[in-house]
Scaffold this active site. Structure first.
Site, PDB file in Angstrom:
ATOM      1  N   GLU A 265       1.314   1.689   6.900  1.00  0.00           N
ATOM      2  CA  GLU A 265       0.047   2.488   6.441  1.00  0.00           C
ATOM      3  C   GLU A 265      -0.167   4.008   6.871  1.00  0.00           C
ATOM      4  O   GLU A 265      -0.121   4.219   8.003  1.00  0.00           O
ATOM      5  CB  GLU A 265      -1.112   1.491   6.831  1.00  0.00           C
ATOM      6  CG  GLU A 265      -2.331   2.101   6.132  1.00  0.00           C
ATOM      7  CD  GLU A 265      -3.586   1.105   6.222  1.00  0.00           C
ATOM      8  OE1 GLU A 265      -3.534  -0.084   6.779  1.00  0.00           O
ATOM      9  OE2 GLU A 265      -4.660   1.776   5.810  1.00  0.00           O
TER      10      GLU A 265
ATOM     11  N   SER B  91      -9.808  -6.296   4.935  1.00  0.00           N
ATOM     12  CA  SER B  91     -10.263  -5.332   4.498  1.00  0.00           C
ATOM     13  C   SER B  91     -11.388  -5.946   3.669  1.00  0.00           C
ATOM     14  O   SER B  91     -12.376  -5.319   3.171  1.00  0.00           O
ATOM     15  CB  SER B  91      -9.411  -4.643   3.346  1.00  0.00           C
ATOM     16  OG  SER B  91      -8.714  -5.400   2.477  1.00  0.00           O
TER      17      SER B  91
HETATM   18  O1  KIV Z   1      -6.711  -5.520   5.214  1.00  0.00           O
HETATM   19  C1  KIV Z   1      -6.019  -4.953   4.592  1.00  0.00           C
HETATM   20  O2  KIV Z   1      -6.424  -4.890   3.276  1.00  0.00           O
HETATM   21  C2  KIV Z   1      -4.641  -4.581   4.918  1.00  0.00           C
HETATM   22  C3  KIV Z   1      -4.107  -3.312   3.742  1.00  0.00           C
HETATM   23  C4  KIV Z   1      -4.610  -2.053   4.099  1.00  0.00           C
HETATM   24  C5  KIV Z   1      -2.398  -3.640   4.129  1.00  0.00           C
HETATM   25  O3  KIV Z   1      -4.290  -4.592   5.965  1.00  0.00           O
END
Ligand code: KIV
Length: 260
Positions: free
Chosen positions: A179, A43
């Site tokens: 998720e 993310s």
């Molecule tokens: O990359 C991320 O932040 C994630 C979360 C949404 C679990 O995989």
């Protein structure tokens, strides 16, 4: 922290508190304020780099951030690093090469997205000393197929998710992120599995919760339904994190308004 310590906490019924983390100063702050798991999430493609998705994130970038987070965590928290898009899907050998680099940078575990298609890879990594966290439900690396919307909302996709979860655990996965799926399904998966489930938009019955740090700090312009701004009224970063930890451990977060 090593995996057995983390799993012991979950076995005792303690809710695991996880947050995404991308640098050493936040790693220090989060680990000092009760966060068990620091997820170096891809993310960061959105939160740090400003992209519209996680797809442009490279393995080199994940290694750079994992290295920084692991140094800041100084063994206090458990560090999970995401395998970025394109670094593991081809075959188990490709996944091993990428995962080994993240582990060498200081990760305690790697996370990968996908169900049935990832079962062989999870077994391959696990047998070679790399703990794996699986990720089911909304898979941000597959946004071009699914869009950003809740998953497994009908009986057939829910059954498929449950079957994938069992198969991933049998293959050796030691943790599972769920998720954006219905709370009742997350509850069912959590009851069926022996490994901890970590929810994000998956209701209150998982063994732990994870949020994107910027969502918790109120920095996301259009936050997803499952996010909560813990900075509001907290007075300090440490206060916001402590409030999140208290809310997760007491079962106060997530509420129905954050769930599907
Ligand atoms: O990359 C991320 O932040 C994630 C979360 C949404 C679990 O995989």
């Amino acid at each position: 922290m090593y995996l057995p310590q983390l799993l012991t906490r979950a076995e005792k019924g303690e809710k695991l508190c996880a947050l995404t983390c991308y640098d050493a100063s936040f790693a220090r702050l989060l680990s000092a304020n009760g966060i068990d798991v620091l997820l170096v999430g891809d993310s960061l493609g959105m939160t740090v780099q400003g992209h519209a998705s996680t797809l442009p994130v490279t393995l080199e970038q994940m290694i750079y951030h994992t290295d920084a987070v692991a140094r800041g965590a100084a063994d206090l928290a458990f560090v999970v690093a995401d395998l970025p898009f394109g670094s593991y899907q081809k075959n188990p050998e490709q996944a091993f090469d990428a995962a080994a680099r993240l582990m060498a940078a200081g990760a305690n575990m790697v996370k990968l997205e996908g169900g049935a298609i990832m079962v062989e890879t999870v077994g391959f990594l696990t047998r070679r000393g790399i703990p794996v966290c699986a990720h089911l439900g909304l898979l941000p690396q597959s946004v071009n197929v699914t869009g950003y919307r809740a998953q497994a909302r009908d009986a057939s996709t829910a059954n498929q998710l449950l079957e994938d979860a069992v198969n991933l655990e049998n293959a050796g996965a030691r943790m599972l992120v769920l998720e954006s799926i219905p709370s009742v399904l997350a509850d069912e998966v959590t009851q069926r599995l022996g490994i901890p489930t970590i929810g994000i938009g998956a209701g209150p019955m998982c063994n732990g919760q994870v949020l994107v740090l910027q969502d918790l700090l109120g920095l996301t312009p259009k936050p997803p339904r499952f996010a909560k701004d813990f900075m509001r009224g907290a007075g300090s970063l440490a206060g916001a994190i402590a409030n999140y930890v208290d809310a997760v451990r007491s079962g106060g977060f997530p509420g129905a308004e954050h769930s599907f």
